[in-house]
Design a protein around this motif. Structure first.
Motif, mmCIF file in Angstrom:
data_model
loop_
_atom_site.group_PDB
_atom_site.id
_atom_site.type_symbol
_atom_site.label_atom_id
_atom_site.label_comp_id
_atom_site.label_asym_id
_atom_site.label_seq_id
_atom_site.Cartn_x
_atom_site.Cartn_y
_atom_site.Cartn_z
ATOM 1 N N TYR A 219 0.836 -1.201 0.000
ATOM 2 C CA TYR A 219 0.000 0.000 0.000
ATOM 3 C C TYR A 219 0.875 1.257 0.000
ATOM 4 O O TYR A 219 0.615 2.198 -0.751
ATOM 5 N N LEU B 26 -5.453 1.230 -5.372
ATOM 6 C CA LEU B 26 -5.246 1.715 -4.004
ATOM 7 C C LEU B 26 -6.516 1.572 -3.177
ATOM 8 O O LEU B 26 -6.469 1.161 -2.010
ATOM 9 N N THR C 72 -6.975 -2.112 -2.398
ATOM 10 C CA THR C 72 -5.979 -2.548 -1.418
ATOM 11 C C THR C 72 -6.295 -1.998 -0.035
ATOM 12 O O THR C 72 -6.167 -2.705 0.966
ATOM 13 N N LYS C 73 -6.722 -0.750 0.038
ATOM 14 C CA LYS C 73 -7.064 -0.139 1.327
ATOM 15 C C LYS C 73 -8.237 -0.877 1.964
ATOM 16 O O LYS C 73 -8.237 -1.142 3.167
#
Length: 134
Positions: free
Chosen positions: A50, A107, A110-111
């Protein structure tokens, strides 16, 4: 601290399951510790990925901002590995904006995964603590 916690759990399980040999309970405990360690390693890898993606996002945003200040018909130099080549600024800007858009989606995904994984780890820890306190 971890070994004290493990010893406490070991004795607690032995009291609840006296038919199991202490050695087997100890092996189960070692295996559970190994699984916990694996989860923490996974969490660390998620965090590292990340952070790398966040760094790449910031870099792309700065590059796009800089290219917007350049005339679209101008030439700029792009890199491909260790090679620099001449490219059109406008086309390069469009390409980098596309890369940035894809990266932002990655992103976000993934977050979400990272948050869910952290929640799982915290829930497991809370469950373990409540088991110990019983």
């Amino acid at each position: 601290r971890s070994s004290d916690l493990n010893q406490h759990l070991l004795m607690k399980f032995h009291k609840k399951l006296p038919s199991l040999p202490l050695k087997m309970i100890h092996q189960m405990n070692k295996f559970l510790c190994y699984l916990q360690y694996q989860r923490l390693l996974q969490l660390n890898v998620f965090h590292q990925n990340y952070l790398q993606m966040e760094s790449r996002r910031r870099e792309l945003e700065k590059t796009v901002e800089a290219l917007e200040k350049v005339d679209g018909g101008s030439d700029v130099y792009r890199s491909a590995g260790q090679i620099l080549f001449k490219a059109n600024a406008g086309e390069t800007n469009v390409d980098l904006k596309d890369q940035l858009e894809i990266l932002i989606v990655q992103l976000t995904k993934t977050k979400t995964q990272l948050d869910a994984f952290e929640k799982q780890v915290k829930e497991k820890e809370a469950h373990l603590r409540s088991t110990i306190q019983q």
